[in-house]
Scaffold this active site. Structure first.
Site, mmCIF file in Angstrom:
data_model
loop_
_atom_site.group_PDB
_atom_site.id
_atom_site.type_symbol
_atom_site.label_atom_id
_atom_site.label_comp_id
_atom_site.label_asym_id
_atom_site.label_seq_id
_atom_site.Cartn_x
_atom_site.Cartn_y
_atom_site.Cartn_z
ATOM 1 N N HIS A 206 -27.634 47.676 9.325
ATOM 2 C CA HIS A 206 -29.070 47.849 9.040
ATOM 3 C C HIS A 206 -29.263 48.785 7.853
ATOM 4 O O HIS A 206 -30.055 48.491 6.943
ATOM 5 C CB HIS A 206 -29.771 48.410 10.280
ATOM 6 N N GLU A 207 -28.537 49.903 7.837
ATOM 7 C CA GLU A 207 -28.657 50.853 6.732
ATOM 8 C C GLU A 207 -28.102 50.260 5.440
ATOM 9 O O GLU A 207 -28.662 50.469 4.355
ATOM 10 C CB GLU A 207 -27.938 52.156 7.078
ATOM 11 N N HIS A 210 -30.762 48.074 3.710
ATOM 12 C CA HIS A 210 -31.753 48.759 2.875
ATOM 13 C C HIS A 210 -31.242 48.920 1.450
ATOM 14 O O HIS A 210 -31.994 48.775 0.483
ATOM 15 C CB HIS A 210 -32.071 50.140 3.461
#
Length: 356
Positions: A206-207, A210
């Protein structure tokens, strides 16, 4: 591959947008913005006094007559300006990697360098005695999972072109964060909270998402539009509203409407997109993506008392995030199968469903 932050030098990804050299750098805009805002208030207030002064009645009448006689010129001028703004906006639209969502972007990750360095410095100074060494068991485990994610997704230019670095910090904070240049910070509180490698892989992915999607540059581009609109609105409000208190109140309402109806929903879209892309990255790395929604169910139990309503938050609610992942699960499992991953045990899947 991922390596420990303390053993590598910072290197920024060479991701370019067509407009990168034409926009005012974010670090300079941080100075220009408040000055412009204050100037719009002062000019608007002065214009209001001039318009309301009886001594300027004949001048106001002359201005009105001028606009009447030149209305065609002003109409075409305003129309041309609007067309120019629209052309600028459309010329800076692009599709995001992987999801192919259309977005407006005028910056790239390199433009955020100064702001990013400042924020990273704050984190490292705040936890200067808490950064774990590369041979610590937490760091070894996090690097093993991160490297698996990286290796499985190296066919994506957005993954391959970034110098990924990972830092594990000893802290009870249940969180992780990433920066546009590829630095990922994971807190041991998160590693203790997750039930297995699959959940930790999803959060790291998820990170990573970004960064891959350049959400930081996109948010900065989006904010620039609303900053300019806000400055223009200040000029109009302070010139039209009769009293200062009314101007302050009206401007506050306008700012809240912008935040609650535009900015916050937009940020929630980015978080949802990072969840979906993170699930895709995890699936390609052969992690068990069926566990991802369970993480958000447990996070909901952990933060239920302190969670703010979704419409006031930059993030979707934990329950909605879990639901979105469950809705996307069939596609994620299909992606996983296409990557020739090992077959998931049926019994584990039944247990996950029963836990819900």
């Amino acid at each position: 591959m991922f390596r420990s932050f303390i053993s590598t030098k910072i290197k920024f990804a060479a991701i370019h947008t067509s407009s990168s050299q034409k926009a005012i750098p974010p670090i300079i805009w941080l100075i220009i913005k408040p000055v412009s805002k204050l100037s719009s208030i002062i000019i608007g207030r002065g214009l209001r006094k001039w318009l309301r002064s009886p001594a300027n009645l004949h001048r106001k009448q002359a201005v009105i007559e001028h606009f009447k006689t030149k209305k065609k010129h002003y109409f075409f001028g305003i129309t041309g300006f609007g067309a120019g703004c629209y052309g600028y906006y459309t010329s800076h639209l692009e599709l995001t990697p992987i999801t192919h969502r259309k977005r407006f972007i005028i910056f790239n990750s390199a433009h955020l360098k100064e702001i990013e360095e400042f924020e990273k410095k704050n984190i490292l100074e705040s936890f200067k005695d808490k950064v774990l060494p590369v041979d610590h068991k937490y760091t070894i485990n996090a690097l093993r999972i991160a490297n698996k994610l990286f290796s499985a997704n190296m066919h994506l230019p957005e993954v391959k072109d970034i110098k990924w670095k990972l830092t594990v910090i000893q802290s009870d904070i249940v969180n992780a964060c990433a920066f546009p240049n590829g630095d990922v910070f994971v807190f041991t509180g998160l590693m203790d909270f997750v039930k297995n490698d699959d959940e930790l892989a999803f959060i790291i992915a998820h990170e990573m998402s970004h960064t891959i999607l350049q959400h930081g540059a996109e948010q900065m581009s989006h904010s620039r539009i609303f900053d300019i609109i806000s400055i223009a609105l200040s000029l109009i409000i302070w010139s039209m509203v009769p009293y200062d208190t009314g101007s302050i109140f009206t401007e506050k309402i306008a700012e809240n409407m912008q935040e609650y109806f535009f900015s916050l929903p937009y940020e929630r879209v980015l978080e949802k997109e990072a969840d979906i892309v993170g699930m895709i990255l995890s699936a390609k790395a052969c992690f068990d993506v069926r566990n991802n929604s369970q993480f958000w169910h447990r996070m909901n139990d952990l933060s239920k008392e302190n969670e703010i309503p979704e419409f006031l938050s930059t993030h979707p609610s934990n329950i909605n995030r879990a639901k979105d992942l469950e809705d996307f699960l069939p596609q994620a499992l299909k992606i996983r199968d296409e990557c020739n991953c090992y077959k998931l045990p049926e019994k584990k899947f039944i247990k996950v469903l029963n836990d819900q």
